[in-house]
Design a protein around this motif. Structure first.
Motif, mmCIF file in Angstrom:
data_model
loop_
_atom_site.group_PDB
_atom_site.id
_atom_site.type_symbol
_atom_site.label_atom_id
_atom_site.label_comp_id
_atom_site.label_asym_id
_atom_site.label_seq_id
_atom_site.Cartn_x
_atom_site.Cartn_y
_atom_site.Cartn_z
ATOM 1 N N GLU A 104 -6.004 -3.764 -5.836
ATOM 2 C CA GLU A 104 -7.103 -4.688 -5.574
ATOM 3 C C GLU A 104 -7.453 -4.544 -4.098
ATOM 4 O O GLU A 104 -6.760 -5.070 -3.233
ATOM 5 N N PRO A 129 -10.875 -3.674 -1.080
ATOM 6 C CA PRO A 129 -12.318 -3.562 -0.866
ATOM 7 C C PRO A 129 -12.732 -2.089 -0.854
ATOM 8 O O PRO A 129 -12.073 -1.269 -0.218
ATOM 9 N N ARG A 137 -16.381 0.675 -1.041
ATOM 10 C CA ARG A 137 -17.835 0.792 -0.898
ATOM 11 C C ARG A 137 -18.339 1.671 -2.033
ATOM 12 O O ARG A 137 -17.839 2.770 -2.228
ATOM 13 N N ALA A 145 -22.278 -2.336 0.987
ATOM 14 C CA ALA A 145 -21.290 -3.177 1.670
ATOM 15 C C ALA A 145 -19.980 -3.205 0.876
ATOM 16 O O ALA A 145 -19.989 -3.032 -0.344
ATOM 17 N N PRO A 146 -18.856 -3.419 1.559
ATOM 18 C CA PRO A 146 -17.576 -3.457 0.845
ATOM 19 C C PRO A 146 -17.530 -4.581 -0.178
ATOM 20 O O PRO A 146 -18.071 -5.657 0.048
ATOM 21 N N GLN A 147 -16.889 -4.303 -1.306
ATOM 22 C CA GLN A 147 -16.686 -5.326 -2.323
ATOM 23 C C GLN A 147 -15.286 -5.178 -2.894
ATOM 24 O O GLN A 147 -14.755 -4.084 -2.985
ATOM 25 N N TRP A 148 -14.682 -6.311 -3.246
ATOM 26 C CA TRP A 148 -13.334 -6.310 -3.807
ATOM 27 C C TRP A 148 -13.399 -5.871 -5.254
ATOM 28 O O TRP A 148 -14.289 -6.288 -6.002
ATOM 29 N N VAL A 149 -12.456 -5.053 -5.646
ATOM 30 C CA VAL A 149 -12.410 -4.589 -7.033
ATOM 31 C C VAL A 149 -10.967 -4.309 -7.411
ATOM 32 O O VAL A 149 -10.140 -3.984 -6.562
#
Length: 157
Positions: free
Chosen positions: A130, A132, A134, A139-143
């Motif tokens: 889990e 961040p 791109r 923009a960076p996102q948590w996944v």
């Protein structure tokens, strides 16, 4: 620690890490860290360790910081510290066909320090990352990503 005047304070700044403020032998240091995978508590690197003048530490200072931090982490948490040299600023993540959490044809990028941490776990079943990332330069996102769906990481020039 070495004497009653030495100390380490942990400041968590995000879900993946923070910074350690340290006072060693009359000097003040700040070290950014990333959460390690147990039994490692902290992952640190020399490029993100600073002295009281906010300058990067040299090899001797980093060795002193690492030794003190390993001792404190072992004594307080029964854990270890992992020191590494970042291999690249950005990596592109490659997934098995049809297994990307973002759909086929999307390019997914991760910061080099995080890539260095996940590399040993790539391909392992029942491991979930889990972090961040791109997607296509956004923009960076948590996944959350399953380790067994990732086939590799390529450094981006």
């Amino acid at each position: 620690m070495r004497d009653r005047h030495d100390w380490v304070k942990e400041r968590r700044e995000s879900r993946i890490g923070g910074r350690l403020e340290m006072h060693l032998s009359g000097r003040h240091f700040t070290v950014e860290f990333i959460n390690g995978i147990p039994p490692v508590r902290y992952a640190i690197d020399r490029e993100h360790a600073f002295n009281e003048k906010h300058a990067r530490v040299d090899d001797a200072e980093f060795s002193q910081i690492l030794a003190a931090l390993k001792m404190a982490t072992h004594d307080c948490f029964g854990a270890d510290v992992h020191a590494f040299v970042p291999s690249s600023s950005v990596f592109e993540i490659h997934f098995q066909p049809g297994m990307s959490p973002f759909g086929n044809g999307r390019r997914v990028f991760i910061e080099g320090r995080l890539a260095d941490l996940i590399r040993p776990e790539i391909g392992v079943e029942r491991v979930i990352f889990e972090y961040p990332v791109r997607v296509d330069g956004a923009a960076p996102q948590w996944v959350k990503m399953r380790a067994d769906t990732i086939t590799g990481l390529d450094p981006v020039a």
